[in-house]
Enzyme design. Structure first.
Site, short mmCIF file in Angstrom:
data_model
loop_
_atom_site.label_atom_id
_atom_site.label_comp_id
_atom_site.label_asym_id
_atom_site.label_seq_id
_atom_site.Cartn_x
_atom_site.Cartn_y
_atom_site.Cartn_z
N ASP A 1 -40.45 -21.04 15.86
CA ASP A 1 -40.54 -19.62 16.22
C ASP A 1 -41.93 -19.29 16.76
O ASP A 1 -42.89 -20.05 16.55
CB ASP A 1 -40.26 -18.79 14.95
CG ASP A 1 -39.63 -17.44 15.26
OD1 ASP A 1 -39.78 -16.97 16.40
OD2 ASP A 1 -39.02 -16.86 14.35
N ASP B 1 -32.31 -11.93 18.36
CA ASP B 1 -32.17 -11.48 16.97
C ASP B 1 -31.06 -10.45 16.87
O ASP B 1 -30.62 -10.12 15.78
CB ASP B 1 -33.48 -10.86 16.47
CG ASP B 1 -34.47 -11.92 16.00
OD1 ASP B 1 -34.05 -13.09 15.85
OD2 ASP B 1 -35.65 -11.59 15.80
C1 GLA Z 1 -37.98 -14.11 14.08
C2 GLA Z 1 -36.72 -14.87 14.43
C3 GLA Z 1 -35.68 -14.66 13.34
C4 GLA Z 1 -36.24 -15.11 12.01
C5 GLA Z 1 -37.54 -14.38 11.71
C6 GLA Z 1 -38.22 -14.95 10.48
O1 GLA Z 1 -37.78 -12.75 14.16
O2 GLA Z 1 -36.24 -14.48 15.66
O3 GLA Z 1 -34.49 -15.36 13.64
O4 GLA Z 1 -36.42 -16.49 12.03
O5 GLA Z 1 -38.45 -14.48 12.80
O6 GLA Z 1 -39.42 -14.34 10.20
#
Ligand code: GLA
Length: 688
Positions: free
Chosen positions: A446, A509
């Protein structure tokens, strides 16, 4: 022969199965574009007429359709390259030196007439896919530093005005929102200046001459770069449209040291006269053949939406058991397992397992997951550090910063200056040790904030991502089985730069099954389905607050590489039963979805139907969604595509086993009727 040369006229022809791309060296030594379109085999028909100054304001340089315009001379048009020589000279004058052919690649060598500086234009052909990969490399053979102030990877000339330009716009939770607008005079710019994410626009262009899904001319190109890109589209005064793309020159400067070379990211470009569908198929096939790791992507379970930071070993094991029961093949622990990571502002940088949450480390969980026959995956955000971490206390100078300025936090974190060798080494070693200590099959990587206070080196906007590519390439050499998912606050790193180095994209997300239909549809124009991770999550959805029946949610996520992100501990018996059935169904059709050809089927109904189809050899799958029925209820007729017309297909619809020829299904189609709100269906066709 795919690469042809007419020596007499100094004209080069690049031929794919259905297209030709032609340019030549003209009398002034300029590399002049001639043609890009349907295939023309005979190069001898092309010529390079002498161009004369139109007026003192329209010099020959301005009207010559150059393959790679540089800054210099009487050129005021958008240039692809601008450099500063050490004596202060800021203009380039190139001359044609020669060419090289390496298998399917043509390289045109240019050199400055005074300075020891070479420019090489590269063209690599993918004949079957009707694609040409274009890029430029520079070589400083002088004794001095040459500053590169702007470098776009290629320029394309399209012989039309009033084209349509499409790309996507968006933001966090709303990535991949396709838009189309008319090109007129002036310049259009799509870009990213954030270093990390591309939630807003995506590094590609699509220019069409009023094309439809299955007909019409489309010119397109996708830049292989994550991070700061720019793309300029300009309808000129001379009856054509130009487009160029490359590293964003905003706050950019690359110091090319003596004897050093620099290769700019490439653009995968193509032409078709068969509409957007052919464009997507060509790009998808290119990705499948050249970039994507073979094999089907596993059905994953990810605990993020279920637990957020409150992960612990026992609960993860309980989740894993249910994940196994419903049919998941990969269990991924998301954020929260390390350091003091109980909220977004703590823990990043301290990559040791949290003993409160996992008293005996990750091994007991991994052992359970493996004993159940599942793969194991884990979340990391290696480019970042929280100020509230040991890593930051120990290395305050490891972040991007200006000495005299306070560094901004975003999501409570700083960005590590990965271009420092010691930082790169730290990240590599941390991940290598994680992968060597534990039996891990999947890394979700990420990157949750953009870069700011980027430090004194203006090249970091580009170098940053190069380092990330390098680290993952190195890790893959040592840990070849590990799959890497590219995530940046959702779909912030969806591009052809990262694809191939990473294996999957976290698409967004936003896991609302209805919103996803649009996101997935827009995504499919350029990017392959196999890399598109899609999860089923709980309702009401955390973002939209919408309630959507579980079947529709599954169907929407089954359009890509399926994942489940629900709190399955709260699943009812019916949810478990339905999940099992749908995941089983997904596994049956998975090869068609992940490896087949994708079709966006338009709906002819007043009702808001969404239809998508996949075809692989003798099988096809049709997805139909009706988010909301309106104006009384009517069904639709769906005409399928890509079937074999003389074969008979068998399929089940509404409990009835039916047989129809490919010809009938493609011409008449099938009559379908969904009922009420959020109804959906999947129909699987197989040749008898
Ligand atoms: C980001 C990612 C999510 C999750 C969060 C965790 O927002 O896109 O899928 O992994 O971080 O903090």
């Amino acid at each position: 022969m795919a690469i042809c040369l007419s020596k007499k006229n100094r004209i080069f022809g690049l031929h794919t199965n259905n297209t030709s791309y032609v340019f030549g060296v003209d009398g002034l030594g300029l590399i002049r574009h001639i043609y890009w379109g349907e295939k023309i085999n005979d190069l001898d028909e092309f010529s390079l007429p002498v161009l004369c100054e139109v007026s003192t304001n329209d010099s020959v340089y301005e009207i010559t359709p150059e393959e790679f315009p540089v800054y210099g001379g009487l050129r005021y048009k958008e240039h692809c390259l601008k450099v500063n020589f050490s004596d202060g000279t800021r203009e380039l004058i190139y001359k044609y030196i020669g060419y090289e052919i390496k298998e399917e690649e043509l390289i045109i060598n240019l050199a400055d007439t005074h300075y020891s500086f070479q420019i090489n234009l590269h063209y690599k052909l993918y004949e079957e896919e009707d694609l040409i990969e274009r890029w430029v490399s520079l070589k400083n053979s002088s004794e001095d530093i040459i500053e590169v102030e702007k470098i776009h990877s290629a320029q394309f000339h399209i012989p039309y005005e009033n084209l349509n330009f499409s790309n996507v716009h968006g933001h966090w939770g709303a990535e991949q929102q396709r838009f189309t607008q008319r090109v007129s005079y002036g310049k259009m710019l799509v870009e990213n200046r954030r270093g990390i994410s591309t939630h807003n626009h995506n590094p590609y262009f699509i220019l069409d001459k009023d094309a439809t899904e299955t007909n019409g001319e489309v010119f397109f190109g996708a830049l292989r770069l994550s991070g700061n890109f720019s793309g300029v589209v300009e309808q000129t005064q001379y009856g054509e449209t130009l487009v160029q793309m490359g590293i964003n020159s905003h706050d950019f400067m690359l110091k090319l040291k003596p004897k050093k070379e620099f290769t700019a990211p490439s653009i995968i470009s193509g032409y078709t006269n068969k509409g957007f569908e052919a464009m997507s198929h060509n790009l998808h096939n290119f990705a499948k053949k050249n970039l994507l790791r073979p094999g089907l992507r596993p059905v994953l379970y990810n605990s993020w939406e279920a637990t957020e930071f409150k992960v612990n070993c026992e609960e993860q094991i309980r989740l894993a058991k249910i994940a196994k029961k419903i049919g998941a093949e990969l269990f991924v622990v998301d954020d929260g397992w390390f350091g003091e990571r109980n909220s977004i502002d703590k823990g990043l940088g301290d990559w040791y397992v949290d003993k409160d949450k996992f008293p005996k480390g990750l091994k007991p969980l991994i052992d359970e997951v493996k004993a159940m026959g599942m793969m194991f995956g884990i979340w990391v955000e290696p480019e970042m550090v929280n100020p509230l971490s040991q890593l930051y206390k120990d290395h305050v100078d490891w972040i991007y910063h200006f000495d005299t300025r306070e560094t901004d936090t975003s999501r409570g974190q700083y960005v590590l200056n990965v271009t420092k060798p010691e930082v790169k080494e730290f990240i590599y070693n941390m991940l290598d040790s994680l992968l060597s200590t534990y039996d891990i099959d999947y890394i979700k990587w990420d990157a949750n904030r953009p870069i700011a206070q980027s430090g004194t080196d203006k090249a970091i906007w580009y170098k940053h991502i190069e380092v990330i590519y390098d680290i993952v390439k190195e890790l893959k050499k040592k840990h070849p089985k590990v799959l890497f998912e590219a995530c940046a606050s959702g779909g912030g790193r969806i591009d052809y730069g990262i694809l191939g180095i990473f294996d999957d994209f976290w698409t967004s997300d936003n896991t609302d099954a209805y919103d996803r239909l649009k996101i997935q549809d827009s995504y499919s124009y350029i990017y392959p389905i196999k890399a598109m991770r899609a999860w089923v999550t709980d309702c009401p959805n955390f973002l939209s607050r919408r309630n959507i029946p579980i079947k529709f949610r599954y169907h929407s996520a089954m359009m890509g590489s399926l994942g489940i992100g629900c709190n399955i501990l709260k699943f009812s018996k019916e949810d478990i039963k339905l999940s099992k059935e749908l995941i089983e169904e997904y596994k049956k059709i998975r090869p068609i979805i992940q490896e087949g050809d994708f079709y966006r089927i338009s709906s002819n109904s007043e009702n808001n139907y969404h239809c998508f189809q996949y075809v692989k050899q003798e099988e096809a799958v049709l997805f139909v969604f009706l988010p909301q029925s309106k104006l009384g209820h009517r069904g639709i007729r769906v005409r399928l595509r890509g079937l074999q017309k003389d074969k008979v297909y068998s399929f089940n619809y509404n409990g009835q086993q039916l047989k129809m020829t490919g010809n009938y299904l493609m011409k008449y189609g099938i009559d379908l009727r969904l009922v009420g709100d959020y109804d959906s269906a999947i129909i699987h066709f197989s040749v008898l």
